[in-house]
Design an enzyme around this catalytic site. Structure first.
Site, PDB file in Angstrom:
ATOM      1  CE  LYS A  11      21.935 -71.482 -17.138  1.00  0.00           C
ATOM      2  NZ  LYS A  11      20.495 -69.866 -16.380  1.00  0.00           N
ATOM      3  CE  LYS A  57      24.495 -69.832 -19.550  1.00  0.00           C
ATOM      4  NZ  LYS A  57      22.971 -69.185 -19.516  1.00  0.00           N
TER       5      LYS A  57
HETATM    6  C1  PBG Z   1      19.724 -66.904 -16.566  1.00  0.00           C
HETATM    7  C2  PBG Z   1      20.142 -66.357 -17.140  1.00  0.00           C
HETATM    8  C3  PBG Z   1      21.893 -66.993 -16.406  1.00  0.00           C
HETATM    9  C4  PBG Z   1      22.747 -66.975 -18.252  1.00  0.00           C
HETATM   10  C5  PBG Z   1      21.903 -66.381 -19.079  1.00  0.00           C
HETATM   11  N1  PBG Z   1      20.525 -66.877 -18.079  1.00  0.00           N
HETATM   12  C6  PBG Z   1      22.824 -66.735 -15.453  1.00  0.00           C
HETATM   13  C7  PBG Z   1      22.872 -67.668 -14.773  1.00  0.00           C
HETATM   14  O1  PBG Z   1      22.044 -68.865 -15.248  1.00  0.00           O
HETATM   15  O2  PBG Z   1      22.890 -66.873 -13.776  1.00  0.00           O
HETATM   16  C8  PBG Z   1      24.115 -66.543 -17.875  1.00  0.00           C
HETATM   17  C9  PBG Z   1      24.991 -65.979 -19.500  1.00  0.00           C
HETATM   18  C10 PBG Z   1      26.322 -66.139 -19.029  1.00  0.00           C
HETATM   19  O3  PBG Z   1      27.049 -65.929 -18.244  1.00  0.00           O
HETATM   20  O4  PBG Z   1      26.787 -65.531 -20.475  1.00  0.00           O
HETATM   21  N2  PBG Z   1      18.451 -66.084 -16.913  1.00  0.00           N
END
Ligand code: PBG
Length: 326
Positions: A198, A250
């Site tokens: 991520k 991601k």
């Molecule tokens: C963290 C989380 C995020 C997203 C999914 N889970 C936000 C982050 O890491 O700042 C982002 C998903 C998206 O942008 O569609 N709980």
């Protein structure tokens, strides 16, 4: 080339039937997971300005929308809760009456085993500082103290009936700690979808509005640097060794090369998260008339599948399920 007939790859593109026959990549609703938001205290769905067409659900509208998405054929649902009050420890995430755990139970009772119910396992929606973990005295995110919170969250989500937990906080060791906690509580049946690779991305910006995030600053001390590809392979290997049932990359679109490499080393299903910014970018361009919404969405999702994703989390999951069944 003398002696050989001229190459004519266009022969296989001549008719729709021929193109369908030779298509290498399929896109089916069963491969798509719909992320959904539910807000504490909401009595009706609230639009999210930065994500046109996506809402913060009330408990009741979430049940209905979950049922219709499942009816349309989506493969799974990923739930995010938005609490009315937040604190430093993100207590709402472990509260059995909190605004993620209660809706998990609602959705499970509504659609049961007809779909796969997943939940985000992270503190950022629940913490008043907006970080994914608890903070040390110096303001940094305390990895190991956070792991204890994640273990407790996993148990609360499992108790609510979730099928899959999705740890998304990028703490070292999170998958192993969650697996151990679930197993020790007799919940070896709950699977883990690890957000393994991520990245610290600008493309999460619309999501921050969606969950009313309190974050000031950034997550670069725990999410990955977009400059790094090899590191993603290491993160995936660690998550697999800790017991991840599925791994994920991601965002998706800027990281298709990473997705391809992860798919080539993973022996478990690979997910990709087509994130909020990727959604809003196309919605905005389509609203302005710059591109054809449906064609653009199908092209993007097919490309994510072609790069190696078995499963795609996308805010378009229910729309695509409708389009594909026409
Ligand atoms: C963290 C989380 C995020 C997203 C999914 N889970 C936000 C982050 O890491 O700042 C982002 C998903 C998206 O942008 O569609 N709980």
């Amino acid at each position: 080339m003398t002696g050989f007939p001229a190459a004519r790859p266009r022969r296989l593109r001549r008719t729709p039937a021929m193109r369908r026959l030779v298509a290498e990549t399929s896109l089916s609703p069963s491969q798509l997971v719909l992320p959904m938001f539910v807000a504490e205290g909401a009595i009706e769905p609230r639009p999210i300005t930065s994500m046109p067409g996506v809402v913060q659900h009330s408990r009741e509208s979430l049940r209905k929308a979950a049922a219709s998405a499942v009816e349309a054929g989506v493969g799974g649902l990923m739930l995010f809760g938005i609490p009315e009050s937040k604190d430093a420890a993100g207590s709402g995430g472990v509260d059995p009456d909190g605004i993620l755990n209660v809706p998990i139970a609602d959705v499970v009772s509504e659609v049961g085993d007809a779909t796969v119910v997943m939940s985000d396992l992270c503190l950022d929606e629940f913490s008043d500082h907006g970080h994914c973990g608890v903070l040390a005295d110096d303001g940094s995110v305390d990895n190991d103290a956070t792991l204890e919170r994640y273990a407790a969250m996993a148990l609360a989500q499992a108790a609510a009936g979730v099928h899959v937990v999705g740890p998304s906080g990028m703490m070292d060791g999170q998958v192993g700690v969650i697996r151990e906690a679930l197993d020790a509580a007799g919940r070896a049946d709950v699977a883990i979808l690890a957000y393994s690779a991520k990245y610290a991305s600008a493309f999460y910006a619309p999501f921050r509005e969606a969950v009313a995030s309190a974050l000031h600053g950034d997550r670069r001390a725990y999410q990955q640097d977009p400059a790094n590809g090899r590191e993603a392979i290491r993160e995936v290997a660690l998550d697999l060794s800790e017991g991840a049932d599925m791994v994920m990359v991601k965002p998706a679109l800027g990281f298709l090369d990473v997705l391809r490499e992860v798919a080539s080393v993973s022996d478990v299903p690979v997910g990709a998260y087509n994130v909020s910014g990727e959604y809003s970018m196309i919605e905005a361009a389509a609203a302005a008339g710059y591109l054809d919404r449906e064609a653009a969405v199908l092209e993007v999702l097919t490309s994510i599948r072609r790069a190696g994703a078995d499963i795609v989390l996308t805010y378009w999951a229910a729309d695509v399920a409708d389009w594909l069944s026409r």
